[in-house]
Design a protein around this motif. Sequence first.
Motif, PDB file in Angstrom:
ATOM      1  N   THR A   1      18.462  34.933  41.256  1.00 54.86           N
ATOM      2  CA  THR A   1      17.285  34.969  42.125  1.00 54.86           C
ATOM      3  C   THR A   1      16.658  36.355  42.119  1.00 54.86           C
ATOM      4  OG1 THR A   1      18.237  33.249  43.535  1.00 54.86           O
ATOM      5  CG2 THR A   1      16.478  34.582  44.484  1.00 54.86           C
TER       6      THR A   1
ATOM      7  N   GLU B   1      11.896  24.609  45.194  1.00 55.77           N
ATOM      8  CA  GLU B   1      12.467  25.931  45.467  1.00 55.77           C
ATOM      9  C   GLU B   1      13.584  25.888  46.497  1.00 55.77           C
ATOM     10  OE1 GLU B   1      10.990  30.521  46.111  1.00 55.77           O
ATOM     11  OE2 GLU B   1       9.635  28.908  46.674  1.00 55.77           O
ATOM     12  N   LYS B   2      13.382  25.140  47.569  1.00 53.99           N
ATOM     13  CA  LYS B   2      14.362  25.154  48.658  1.00 53.99           C
ATOM     14  C   LYS B   2      15.065  23.805  48.776  1.00 53.99           C
ATOM     15  CE  LYS B   2      13.441  27.500  52.362  1.00 53.99           C
ATOM     16  NZ  LYS B   2      12.865  27.999  53.627  1.00 53.99           N
TER      17      LYS B   2
ATOM     18  N   THR C   1      11.605  31.781  50.407  1.00 47.20           N
ATOM     19  CA  THR C   1      10.185  31.495  50.583  1.00 47.20           C
ATOM     20  C   THR C   1       9.419  32.470  49.692  1.00 47.20           C
ATOM     21  OG1 THR C   1       9.963  33.058  52.423  1.00 47.20           O
ATOM     22  CG2 THR C   1      10.534  30.778  52.977  1.00 47.20           C
ATOM     23  N   GLN C   2       8.139  32.187  49.437  1.00 48.42           N
ATOM     24  CA  GLN C   2       7.372  33.091  48.587  1.00 48.42           C
ATOM     25  C   GLN C   2       7.238  34.491  49.184  1.00 48.42           C
ATOM     26  OE1 GLN C   2       6.531  32.499  45.387  1.00 48.42           O
ATOM     27  NE2 GLN C   2       6.094  34.693  45.461  1.00 48.42           N
ATOM     28  N   PRO C   3       6.998  34.629  50.498  1.00 48.10           N
ATOM     29  CA  PRO C   3       6.953  35.984  51.059  1.00 48.10           C
ATOM     30  C   PRO C   3       8.272  36.736  50.879  1.00 48.10           C
ATOM     31  CG  PRO C   3       5.920  34.438  52.560  1.00 48.10           C
ATOM     32  CD  PRO C   3       6.586  33.610  51.495  1.00 48.10           C
ATOM     33  N   TRP C   4       9.390  36.028  51.016  1.00 43.48           N
ATOM     34  CA  TRP C   4      10.702  36.652  50.800  1.00 43.48           C
ATOM     35  C   TRP C   4      10.858  37.054  49.343  1.00 43.48           C
ATOM     36  CZ3 TRP C   4      14.978  34.859  47.910  1.00 43.48           C
ATOM     37  CH2 TRP C   4      16.205  35.496  48.156  1.00 43.48           C
ATOM     38  N   ASN C   5      10.466  36.183  48.418  1.00 40.85           N
ATOM     39  CA  ASN C   5      10.512  36.526  46.992  1.00 40.85           C
ATOM     40  C   ASN C   5       9.744  37.815  46.724  1.00 40.85           C
ATOM     41  OD1 ASN C   5      11.916  34.166  46.461  1.00 40.85           O
ATOM     42  ND2 ASN C   5      10.131  33.049  45.734  1.00 40.85           N
ATOM     43  N   THR C   6       8.584  37.947  47.372  1.00 45.08           N
ATOM     44  CA  THR C   6       7.736  39.122  47.156  1.00 45.08           C
ATOM     45  C   THR C   6       8.434  40.393  47.603  1.00 45.08           C
ATOM     46  OG1 THR C   6       5.734  37.789  47.417  1.00 45.08           O
ATOM     47  CG2 THR C   6       5.507  40.168  47.721  1.00 45.08           C
TER      48      THR C   6
ATOM     49  N   GLN D   1      12.028  37.675  57.680  1.00 46.96           N
ATOM     50  CA  GLN D   1      11.762  36.775  56.561  1.00 46.96           C
ATOM     51  C   GLN D   1      12.779  35.648  56.547  1.00 46.96           C
ATOM     52  OE1 GLN D   1       9.264  36.836  54.501  1.00 46.96           O
ATOM     53  NE2 GLN D   1       8.402  38.894  54.783  1.00 46.96           N
TER      54      GLN D   1
ATOM     55  N   ASN E   1      12.791  37.544  40.455  1.00 50.52           N
ATOM     56  CA  ASN E   1      11.725  38.035  41.320  1.00 50.52           C
ATOM     57  C   ASN E   1      11.513  39.548  41.283  1.00 50.52           C
ATOM     58  OD1 ASN E   1      10.804  35.577  43.026  1.00 50.52           O
ATOM     59  ND2 ASN E   1      13.031  35.456  43.102  1.00 50.52           N
TER      60      ASN E   1
ATOM     61  N   THR F   1      17.393  28.082  41.576  1.00 48.89           N
ATOM     62  CA  THR F   1      17.467  28.545  40.195  1.00 48.89           C
ATOM     63  C   THR F   1      18.807  28.157  39.606  1.00 48.89           C
ATOM     64  OG1 THR F   1      16.054  30.438  40.736  1.00 48.89           O
ATOM     65  CG2 THR F   1      17.252  30.535  38.654  1.00 48.89           C
TER      66      THR F   1
END
Length: 442
Positions: free
Chosen positions: A295, A85-86, A271-276, A267, A299, A58
Amino acid sequence: MRARTRTARRVVVLAAVASLGAGLLAGCADDGGDDATDGSSSGGGKGKTTITLGLFGTFGFKEAGLYTEYEKLHPDIKIAENVTEKNENYYPALVNHLTTNSGLMDVQAIEVGNIAEVVATQAAKFEDLSKVSGVDKSQWLDWKWSQATTKDGQTIGLGTDVGPMAICYRKDLFQAAGLPTDREKVGALWAGDWNKFITAGEQYKKKAKAGTFFMDSPGGLLNAILSSEKEKFYDSSGEIIYKSNPAVRAAFNLSAKAAEEELVQAQSQFTQPWNTTIAQSKFATIACPPWMLGTIKANAKAEDAGKWDVAVAPKSGNWGGSFLGVPKSGKHVKEAEELVKWLTAPEQQAKLFKVQGNFPSAPATYTMAEVTGAKNAMTGDSPVGTVFSEAAKTAPVQVIGPKDQIIQQGLSDNGVFLVTKGKSAAEAWATATKTIDNNLDK
């Protein structure tokens, strides 16, 4: 490259952040009227010149309204960004495009962990931005400018942000666990010692809200600890020392201890799971350079605004910082140079910090109201500008080597993360070092 052999590549030494002291992808430059491949264009219109940017993470340019502002100032320009993203996914693609000298965007971002390698091996593919009219090296911190400058004086990128380290924490989760919520008292819990930080995590766990963890990830903890060390993976002569450096092993073992005790989530960051887990309020602390506020903001749920605060880290460090370069093969080199110059000017850096939390690399911003009076939606009335400024003043001079990213990623994703899956610290270390050495030999 063997882990103990001397690298011929240039090692960048980060100057002490005495004043103050974070991402990348490639694609094809676009002629006017065409849209970006990912649909993230910030405007459009036939007959305009489209400047494309390859970014990671970001950067906040669009979020802060800078693209819109620039397009209003330059009606013949359209800006389109392509974001990965990464950085670990972005950078290999960038290297491939640089190596083949094809498929590059008009502007390419370069993360600080990769700048030494790009300077040493790919400088010929970039324009010398020191020769752009209106670019003045004194605008940037001396060390920030030198990071992107070759031995013969070519500057391949202009600095965006830097990453003085703090700890962002959830006041509501701390209160529920019986820990103090005032930032001064929170900082006192772990002042001067990362071991005290783990002790605070153990205290948190005793009364923690069900389903929450003290910290976001084992890799985040490891990186934070290492960011506060003067030497981590390379010494000042260019020798790779990560396996023999006691500071690295101590940081690894402490992070493994946190994983064993389930103080950190299982985590991997960004990653998307971490974002969640940010949106679900699953953790109470995160190692927090200023850009991490962006960040979190991107999120978190709207109702979480103001529930975060920022405290001093156990030890000062620097995590991140990036550059914008202009490949010579771009279709709109001159226009890209002007955009990069404008995006990295002090006024725009100050706006970015005010909106996104990306801390400026331009010293002229440090007395601007956008920095001194900065507030962040996620941290309420916390004086974030002051907190990060003070953190930066004591950050150590740190050696950055050309393969820092490979080593860091190996120690995190192929190392301490495995402890959350049942591996011992010793087993995780063995796997990490084997993976790293194999990648260094490639």
